[in-house]
Write an enzyme that holds these catalytic residues in place. Sequence first.
Site, PDB file in Angstrom:
ATOM      1  N   HIS A 126       0.826  -1.212   0.000  1.00 13.32           N
ATOM      2  CA  HIS A 126       0.000   0.000   0.000  1.00 13.32           C
ATOM      3  C   HIS A 126       0.857   1.257   0.000  1.00 13.32           C
ATOM      4  O   HIS A 126       0.506   2.254   0.636  1.00 13.32           O
ATOM      5  CB  HIS A 126      -0.988   0.005   1.179  1.00 13.32           C
ATOM      6  CG  HIS A 126      -2.173  -0.878   0.922  1.00 13.32           C
ATOM      7  ND1 HIS A 126      -3.232  -0.479   0.144  1.00 13.32           N
ATOM      8  CD2 HIS A 126      -2.439  -2.150   1.311  1.00 13.32           C
ATOM      9  CE1 HIS A 126      -4.115  -1.475   0.077  1.00 13.32           C
ATOM     10  NE2 HIS A 126      -3.651  -2.496   0.758  1.00 13.32           N
ATOM     11  N   GLY A 130      -5.385 -11.917  -4.454  1.00 15.24           N
ATOM     12  CA  GLY A 130      -4.334 -10.937  -4.183  1.00 15.24           C
ATOM     13  C   GLY A 130      -3.032 -11.255  -4.900  1.00 15.24           C
ATOM     14  O   GLY A 130      -1.973 -10.759  -4.530  1.00 15.24           O
ATOM     15  N   LEU A 131      -3.094 -12.113  -5.928  1.00 18.74           N
ATOM     16  CA  LEU A 131      -1.869 -12.424  -6.685  1.00 18.74           C
ATOM     17  C   LEU A 131      -1.918 -11.769  -8.072  1.00 18.74           C
ATOM     18  O   LEU A 131      -1.193 -12.163  -8.976  1.00 18.74           O
ATOM     19  CB  LEU A 131      -1.679 -13.944  -6.795  1.00 18.74           C
ATOM     20  CG  LEU A 131      -1.541 -14.687  -5.458  1.00 18.74           C
ATOM     21  CD1 LEU A 131      -1.399 -16.187  -5.683  1.00 18.74           C
ATOM     22  CD2 LEU A 131      -0.348 -14.171  -4.643  1.00 18.74           C
ATOM     23  N   SER A 154      -4.329 -11.465 -10.566  1.00 20.00           N
ATOM     24  CA  SER A 154      -4.827 -12.101 -11.782  1.00 20.00           C
ATOM     25  C   SER A 154      -5.337 -11.032 -12.752  1.00 20.00           C
ATOM     26  O   SER A 154      -5.175 -11.160 -13.970  1.00 20.00           O
ATOM     27  CB  SER A 154      -5.911 -13.127 -11.468  1.00 20.00           C
ATOM     28  OG  SER A 154      -6.928 -12.532 -10.706  1.00 20.00           O
ATOM     29  N   ASP A 194       1.521  -3.917  -9.554  1.00 21.01           N
ATOM     30  CA  ASP A 194       1.144  -5.229 -10.098  1.00 21.01           C
ATOM     31  C   ASP A 194       1.440  -5.319 -11.594  1.00 21.01           C
ATOM     32  O   ASP A 194       1.987  -6.310 -12.080  1.00 21.01           O
ATOM     33  CB  ASP A 194      -0.352  -5.485  -9.883  1.00 21.01           C
ATOM     34  CG  ASP A 194      -0.741  -5.376  -8.416  1.00 21.01           C
ATOM     35  OD1 ASP A 194       0.168  -5.303  -7.574  1.00 21.01           O
ATOM     36  OD2 ASP A 194      -1.952  -5.354  -8.143  1.00 21.01           O
ATOM     37  N   TYR A 214     -10.273  -0.328  -0.726  1.00 13.18           N
ATOM     38  CA  TYR A 214      -8.989   0.070  -1.311  1.00 13.18           C
ATOM     39  C   TYR A 214      -9.026   1.556  -1.660  1.00 13.18           C
ATOM     40  O   TYR A 214      -8.129   2.314  -1.291  1.00 13.18           O
ATOM     41  CB  TYR A 214      -8.714  -0.775  -2.569  1.00 13.18           C
ATOM     42  CG  TYR A 214      -7.356  -0.515  -3.174  1.00 13.18           C
ATOM     43  CD1 TYR A 214      -6.271  -1.324  -2.853  1.00 13.18           C
ATOM     44  CD2 TYR A 214      -7.145   0.548  -4.048  1.00 13.18           C
ATOM     45  CE1 TYR A 214      -5.014  -1.079  -3.393  1.00 13.18           C
ATOM     46  CE2 TYR A 214      -5.899   0.801  -4.583  1.00 13.18           C
ATOM     47  CZ  TYR A 214      -4.849  -0.017  -4.263  1.00 13.18           C
ATOM     48  OH  TYR A 214      -3.603   0.245  -4.796  1.00 13.18           O
TER      49      TYR A 214
HETATM   50  C1  GLA Z   1      -3.143  -3.978  -5.085  1.00 11.16           C
HETATM   51  C2  GLA Z   1      -2.894  -2.839  -6.055  1.00 11.16           C
HETATM   52  C3  GLA Z   1      -1.434  -2.380  -6.033  1.00 11.16           C
HETATM   53  C4  GLA Z   1      -0.961  -2.126  -4.596  1.00 11.16           C
HETATM   54  C5  GLA Z   1      -1.345  -3.274  -3.675  1.00 11.16           C
HETATM   55  C6  GLA Z   1      -1.051  -2.983  -2.224  1.00 11.16           C
HETATM   56  O1  GLA Z   1      -2.449  -5.123  -5.486  1.00 11.16           O
HETATM   57  O2  GLA Z   1      -3.235  -3.209  -7.363  1.00 11.16           O
HETATM   58  O3  GLA Z   1      -1.273  -1.248  -6.833  1.00 11.16           O
HETATM   59  O4  GLA Z   1      -1.441  -0.908  -4.112  1.00 11.16           O
HETATM   60  O5  GLA Z   1      -2.722  -3.606  -3.778  1.00 11.16           O
HETATM   61  O6  GLA Z   1       0.313  -2.835  -2.019  1.00 11.16           O
END
Ligand code: GLA
Length: 428
Positions: free
Chosen positions: A35, A124-125, A127, A172, A222
């Site tokens: 974050h 959270g990977l 996709s 990501d 988020y």
């Molecule tokens: C998600 C968002 C990223 C980042 C993470 C937290 O994966 O897509 O940009 O902010 O959360 O680190």
Amino acid sequence: MNLHELKANFNRVFPDSGEPRFFYAPGRVNLIGEHIDYNGGYVFPCALSMGTYAAIARRDDNQIRLVSGNIEPPVALSLDDLSYNPAHSWANNPKGVAKLLTDMGHKLGGFDMYMWGNLPNSAGLSSSASVAVLTALSLDSVFGLDICPIQRALLCQRVENEYIGVNCGIMDQFASAMGRKDHAILLNCGTLEYEYVPLQLGDYVLVIANTNAKRALADSKYNERRAECDQALAMLRKVADIQNLCDINMDKFMEYAKTAFGQEVIDQGMRMVTDTPVPAKVKDTTPLTAETIAFVRAYHAVSENERVKDAVKVLNSGDLTAFGEAMTASHMSLRDLYEVTGNELDSLALAAWEYGSIIPTSGSAPQPKTKVLGSRMTGAGFGGCTVSVVHKNSVEGFIRDVGKRYTALTGLIADFYVAEIDDGAREV
Ligand code: GLA
């Protein structure tokens, strides 16, 4: 699914189409720096050997057909209407990429695209970043657009921000586009300067554990965190010349915070800061003001940024124990200050810490802390995965005992993957 099967599936769903080309884009795991990509901080992700594959062929009309081997519905549309359509569900992601490319003046034609992926969904990977980066690479290649991978990653971030409506940072998409086998990427999200750092883990491996928790309201939470950081930044900018929260170190932050937030806010915020693996049972029950919430979110961002820099230093010097400790400290900050973990991620991290004797279990004699060096949530949080540094001889025991303990704590069953760190998006 191997390439042979991918091609067979493409031919089955598009029997009238041309000869396809094949592409792949990975998901990612972030080792530390959570974050803070949207706060101009450092992140430390790596691309995984799990991701999404595509078979794609150009058409000589304006039609686009998108089919996924994982998720419904198949979608057919025209290049002339690429607007967001809720009924198109998953396909809005590749559509958004085509839309932004054409808005930028790139000339696309129709195409048939079949996708299939082996990343767990909503875990959270990344996709969704992998699907976007895959689409950008595929369209770039088949229509000869000649866009560099970093520009493709930036375009895919804009798709999330402007088309899908999630205000994510660049981490990501960058990791998926730019990953390198057996390396993590130290990325300065303020400048996009980056460095590949060899992941020399010796006798240790990275184990990803999926909470399999339903992620409710993750996107709105988020965006809420991001807005809270923006509020903190606006307050700090009244007294300091900064562009991003992560432009300053902890000393400067506390100095500016005195004027920007006032001592009362700081005092209330600092009562939330714990450095113990088990959170304090009874916290201050006075409801936090918006200012105090902004202060603690910013405290997380600034301290997490410092943790990343320290973690990479100790990793480079071979001190894996200190690296693991930084990961664990990162989880605590995301739990207590940023509040994005929740019961499932906390239980999974706790189970890993107990297994590794990072925290003692009741009645047990002190054990050497060698089985697990650190464990933390990875990605956006609100469910999803943890990542742990586990001794290679303890992986089996870790999966068994952490899995059991997690189920006892939550009633859910976790999935485990030993992470293989691979290259970024490519033609296959
Ligand atoms: C998600 C968002 C990223 C980042 C993470 C937290 O994966 O897509 O940009 O902010 O959360 O680190």
